[in-house]
Structure formats: C-alpha cells, structure tokens
Write a protein that holds these residues in place. Sequence first.
Motif, short mmCIF file in Angstrom:
data_model
loop_
_atom_site.label_atom_id
_atom_site.label_comp_id
_atom_site.label_asym_id
_atom_site.label_seq_id
_atom_site.Cartn_x
_atom_site.Cartn_y
_atom_site.Cartn_z
N LEU A 243 60.69 33.22 6.28
CA LEU A 243 60.93 31.12 5.93
C LEU A 243 61.88 30.88 6.25
N GLY A 244 62.77 29.12 7.01
CA GLY A 244 63.22 28.86 6.76
C GLY A 244 62.54 27.60 7.10
N VAL A 245 63.58 26.67 5.37
CA VAL A 245 63.69 24.89 5.59
C VAL A 245 64.48 24.00 5.56
N SER A 246 64.22 23.47 5.76
CA SER A 246 65.42 22.41 6.23
C SER A 246 65.61 21.02 5.73
N GLU A 247 65.81 20.25 5.33
CA GLU A 247 65.93 18.57 4.67
C GLU A 247 65.96 17.86 5.63
N VAL A 248 65.68 17.28 6.09
CA VAL A 248 65.75 15.62 7.30
C VAL A 248 65.54 14.75 7.10
N GLU A 249 66.37 13.44 7.35
CA GLU A 249 66.12 11.75 7.02
C GLU A 249 65.86 11.23 8.38
N LEU A 250 64.35 10.61 8.11
CA LEU A 250 63.58 10.00 9.00
C LEU A 250 63.55 8.17 8.88
N PRO A 251 63.16 7.90 9.86
CA PRO A 251 62.78 6.51 9.63
C PRO A 251 61.89 6.28 8.53
N GLY A 252 60.90 7.08 8.06
CA GLY A 252 59.65 7.13 7.71
C GLY A 252 60.38 8.01 6.14
N GLY A 253 61.52 8.19 5.90
CA GLY A 253 61.85 9.18 4.68
C GLY A 253 62.60 10.13 4.60
N HIS A 254 62.05 10.89 3.57
CA HIS A 254 62.61 12.17 3.65
C HIS A 254 62.14 13.38 3.51
N PHE A 255 61.99 13.92 4.61
CA PHE A 255 60.64 15.10 4.33
C PHE A 255 62.03 16.63 4.77
N PHE A 256 60.90 17.90 4.15
CA PHE A 256 60.97 19.44 4.57
C PHE A 256 60.47 19.86 5.55
N ILE A 257 61.25 20.35 6.80
CA ILE A 257 60.74 20.95 7.28
C ILE A 257 60.95 22.33 7.43
N GLY A 258 59.69 23.33 7.08
CA GLY A 258 59.56 24.35 7.23
C GLY A 258 59.09 25.11 8.82
N LEU A 259 60.26 25.97 8.57
CA LEU A 259 60.01 26.96 10.11
C LEU A 259 59.28 28.32 9.58
N ILE A 260 58.19 28.71 10.43
CA ILE A 260 58.14 30.17 9.68
C ILE A 260 57.33 30.79 10.95
N ARG A 261 58.13 32.26 10.87
CA ARG A 261 56.89 33.32 11.78
C ARG A 261 56.24 34.34 11.41
N ASP A 262 55.25 34.79 11.68
CA ASP A 262 54.46 35.67 10.85
C ASP A 262 55.33 37.53 11.74
N ILE A 263 56.02 38.14 10.20
CA ILE A 263 56.38 39.42 10.53
C ILE A 263 55.65 40.79 10.22
N SER A 264 54.25 40.20 10.39
CA SER A 264 53.62 41.20 9.63
C SER A 264 53.31 41.86 10.69
N GLN A 265 53.50 42.00 11.82
CA GLN A 265 53.89 43.00 13.03
C GLN A 265 55.27 44.06 13.10
N ARG A 266 55.81 42.82 12.62
CA ARG A 266 57.80 43.80 12.76
C ARG A 266 57.17 44.33 11.12
N LYS A 267 57.37 43.87 10.32
CA LYS A 267 57.22 45.06 8.92
C LYS A 267 56.26 46.77 8.81
N ARG A 268 54.94 46.39 10.04
CA ARG A 268 55.17 47.70 10.33
C ARG A 268 54.99 48.18 11.75
N ALA A 269 55.86 47.55 12.38
CA ALA A 269 56.91 48.65 13.33
C ALA A 269 57.91 48.97 12.54
#
Length: 742
Positions: A224-250
């Motif tokens: 998980l990586g989370v960044s704070e962004v400011e758009l015309p509609g206000g402040h938001f948090f954008i979360g970029l998520i990657r499922d690493i189950s397969q990597r963990k199993r490997a």
Amino acid sequence: MPKIVEKTPSHKVQGQVSPATNTRQNNRQKRILCTAKNRTFYRVCLYILRGGKKPPKITPLATGKNRGNPSSNRTPFPAFTKPILRNISRNLHHPSRGLSWATANKMETETRADLTALRDSLESTAADKGYLQAVLHQAVDAIIAIGLDGTVRSFNRAAEQIFGYRAADVIGRNVSVLMPEPHHSAHDGYLRHFHATGEGKVIGQGQRELPARRADGTIFPIELGVSEVELPGGHFFIGLIRDISQRKRAEAGVLAAGHHAQMVIDSVPIGILGMNRSGTITLANDTATKLFGYEREELMGQPVEILLPQALRGAHPALRSAFFSNPQARAMGTGRDLFATRKDGSEFPVEIGLNPIESDSETWVLCSIVDITERKRAEGKNTLLAAIVDSSDDAIISKTLGSIITSWNAGAERMFGYCASEAIGCHIGIIIPPGQADETYILNRLRKGEHVEHFETLRQHKSGRTVAVSLNVSPLLDAGGRIVGASSIVRDITARKQVENERSNLIANLKQSNQELDDFAYIASHDLREPLRGLSNNAQFLKEDYAAQVDEVGIKRLDRICFLCNRMVLLIDNLLYLSRLGRQELAYSNTDLNTVVHDILEQSESASGEPGVSVKINEKLPALVCDATRIGEVFRNLIANAIKYNNKPEKLVEIGYLSEYGRQHNVIYVRDNGIGIPAEFQNEVFTIFKRLHPEDDAVRGSGVGLTFAKKIVERHGGHIWLESQQGQGTTFFFTIQERQKT
C-alpha cells in the motif's frame, strides 16, 4: 464543434414579436440544432435562445460507448463557464426584447466567441476525464480515493477484483471496512492524528506491506502507498494497492526451499563451508560451526584464513587464486597432512575436499571438511599395536575358522621356529603335537562367540620338541559382526611349569614335614607328660616324706623342681594347641565382637579385678563371620599383654574399630599406655616362646600368646601388626577377611 451561420435580425420590435420574426427565430433555432452535434453544446444553446430560467442539466462530453448516454454521471459546468453564461443571458434577454442590427450582430460575434471558448473548454475537460477514467478502469493495481473523513469516493475495477466488493457497495463507506483488526478499529484514530499533527503511519510513507480483508472475511497481504492530493473539489487521499499474496507465497516457497536446503546441509555429518573468489565465507553448516567452535554469524563474511594455522595464512591467498584460475573438484593437500584452527586457537588434523560451483554472477567453492583426529589417533594406535605385536615375546597368531594361519608375528617365529613366510597359509596343525585334540574344542567355542582364556596345553616346535603354552583365543568379527576367524596369544609357560612342579614338590614335602611335626608334637605332648608328671610327683614326695632330713635349701630346690615340671607341661600343652590351630577347621558363625569382648572382660580377673586397670571400648565393634572362640583368644592375649607389660599407675586399655587405616579396611585395634616395644624387637614379638623382658616365676608367661594371636588371625585370612613407642605404649592392629553372613 458546429459553426453558427445565422444572422441577427436587423429590425427591432417592441411588444409582441411578429410572425416573420418568429419564423426567422425558429429557422435559426433549427439550423443551430442541425449543426449542434454535441449534446452539451446543444443544451447550452437551447438554454440561451429560449431564455430559460433554470440552469440546464449539463452532461459531460462522452467518449466511446458512453457517448450520448443520458444516464451517465452528471456534473455541473466547471466554475470558469459561469461568467460566460451570465454574459450571454444578460445580453440576449434584455427587457426590450429587441435589438438593433448592429447590436445584435456584435452580440452574435461575442456570443460565438464565448460559446467557442466554452466548447473548447468542455471538450478538453471531457477528453481528459475520459482518458483518466479509461486509465483507472484498465489499471492492474487497485486505486481508491478516500475523503478527509475516511469514506471511499472512488473504487476502480482492480479494487473490485482484489477485495471482492462492487464499487457501489463500498463508495460512501469508511475505508476501514477493507482492514482487519487491529487496523480496522484504529483507522479513524490514525486519521485524527494525521489531521492534528500531519504525521501519518502510511500516508506519504512510501510503499508498505500490510494485511487487508476481502468481502468474504479472508485476510491477505497487500502493498500500500497513500498520497494526499488537492483537487478543485477538495483534499483527497489516493491509495495505490497491490495484492502480493502470490509474491508472498513465492517468497515463502523460496524461504522454505532455502530452509530445507539449509536443513539438508546442516544434517551432513561433515563440515561444509562456502567461499567466494575473494576467500570470504558465504556458507557454513552446523557441523562446521561445531567443528571450529564459532557461531554461524561469527563465520559469515569472514576471510577463510581465520580457520588456518597462523603459519599458513600468508601463503593461502596465492593458493586460492591458483585454484580459481583452474577450478576443479579435488582433494586439498594431497600427500601431506593438513591442519585447521579452532576459535580457541587449538589445531586439529583435517581432510578437505574442494568443489567449484558456477552461479550466474560468480564462481565460488564448496569445501567439505572432515576432522580426522580420531583416525590419526587410531592410526597411531595401530602403528603402536603393530610395534607391540612385533616386539612381543608372546606368539600372536590369527587364523580362519578353517584353521588356516593368516598372521604370524616375530614372537611366534621365536617360539615355534617357523618364519612368517613358512607359516602363513598353512594349517595350524604344524604346531600341534600328534594326538593333541584341543583345536576342535577351541574352534567350537569360538563359533559360539566365546573367548578361551588361559587354556593350558602343549604345542610343538619346528624341531619337534614340545612346548608348554597358555592360550588366550578371541573370535575375529567382520564389519557385519560375523565370526570369520580367531586371534590367539600364545605364551610359553615351560619355565613356569617347571617352577610349579618344583613348588608342588616342595609343598608336598612341606606338608609331609608339617604332618610329621604335628605328629611329633602330639607324641611329645603325650610321651613327655608322663615322666614330667613322675618327676614332679617324686619331688613332692621327697619334700613331704623327708622334710626332717632336708634343710631349707633342699626344700626350695624340691619346690623349684615341681615348678619347672609344671611349666614344662604347660609349654608342651601350648605346643600341642598351636599344632591343632593349624589343622583344625574354624567354626565360622555370625559373631558380634562387642559381645565377645564383654565376655572376656567378665572372665578375666586381671582385667576386671586388678586395681588401677581401665578397659575402654572407643567405637562400637562390627559383627563379623568368624570363629568366635578363636577371635576371643586373640582379644584375651592382647588385653593380657597390655595389662601385663604396663608400669603406669593407671593402666589404660582401649579397644576400637576403624573402617579404614592406611591401606587396610575394617581394622580392629587394642591400645595400651604401657612400656612399649623397642623398634628393633617389633618383628620378633610374634615368634613362639620369645620374651623380650626378664620375668620372675610368679608372672612369667609362656611366650606363645602373640604367636597364637597371629596364627588365628592368619587362619581367618587377616593380618596383624603393631605400632609402638618405647615408654608411651603399644597398639596392636588386626583384620579379618570378610565373609558372607550365614
């Protein structure tokens, strides 16, 4: 964007609009509608021309399959379009309801320019938004937008696939629904802390690995990586998520494989070290760590030279470089002894095997290390044993179960006259005299796995003479534990047999002599008594019948004759008793020595009735298996001597027991404070009829008491001795051989 081609009418009409005007307006409206291919622009124009009072519902420019779809998401115009709309409305909806041609023409031009700018803005915004939606829709990773209150604002298709939720089920809910405990309960606290301090556990901290929860409740790992962004509609948090189950199993599989490989390497009973070209240790198994006395962490990354003797460390890098220049599997140090050094500095002999390993990045070497200390010790022992075997005076011979000789040492050559080349391969019968049948008996016992010890028999020399020998024969086993032969140690006992024969003859002669002496003592005791008794009686008769004729001196001489006759009888009786002590069997029984001593003290007048005499038992005496009567005589003689040869006013006799004294065990002692015995006479006190001090006739003993004591103790398998200091007293010690109680 369509072009507007109609002209503004040049006439002005107050009040109602003429039909012609309505017709022109309708035609112009139709032309606009025909050329308006964009639904959004059409609605703006329709709003302006109709003078609508309510703002229209504006649909963003659509792309692809959503083009013209009225059910797509509706959003208001961007903020910058509002002044344009107000300007158009103000100019076209003047209260006069009519405009001059020039004014209308000018307004048309301005309106066209405003609408063109509006069109371009809307098209650009819609194109960017459509591109962004396409990117989010096709993204492999989950992308989630979260408001400042922690609620989900957007949820792309990858998020739906990863978490198992539909977007509509998640949007508007707190993002903690995607988190397991304890993060689920603590999430709102994280947000409050971030709003208050600007410090976040995940926000702005880069990619982190965390657990997440799917719609079905299963927990899985994510990055998980989370960044704070400011758009015309206000402040938001954008979360970029990657499922690493397969990597963990490997990774787990790789770790498990590595762990399994390490377990296999650690289970190998020889030391294994991995080393790269620079001589750095990169691998060490458990056996190697134990072998060198290091922990694994202490070895990893260290130069291999720390495991070499100090004298070899300087030359080793050159040897290592030579190996890596032509790496081949081989044994190290062939033809010479190798040594390694432990952590404590001690050196030990080793065997080392080198195996080069090629990897993608470099060549390294796998070293197998074997501690050969025990082997070297065994080799030394074997060398020593071989030297002992060759130098032994005994013949050491090995043979098969078929009695074929397989080894023959120098002692066998000397004993039997055959050299090794003559004997090896021959039947053992070459050294067995004709008619000697003990070989079959020995082999039968060996086949049962039994040892034959001190077996005395006869063997034959090459010259034909007979040799008396003693055999110790042991079975020889192969690696599987099967008996395949025998090893014999043969000792020449010819000289010993001669000595034994001589000793047997001497013993027989001595027994005969002793028997004759016993017979003489018995005869003497009977035959001498009668004349002595007659002599004593006649002296007594003379004294009684001729008392008037014999003077006082004569009477004393007659008394002296009687005394000497009685003493002679006593000596003869003692001699007879001593001879019986050597012949009679002892009457063994369980005996409490305390009872024996008490009985003697009660019966002894000198011990119990004489004034100034004190007899003390210091320690409780043991109970032994012995002849109680004979051991009582030992105590009686020792106590009598302790009192008799004591010139102290207070005569003290001590009796005691010592579990250990010097090298002796279970020692009984009788100690006095008498006159003592000079050192030069201490070995003579046990001689029969030996007296060391002048005695008068009243107290003179027979000189056989200590002789009796020594004889009785020795008959019990014990030992008697004394310690004495002249003028301070004497201590007699004796032991009795232990026997099982009856």
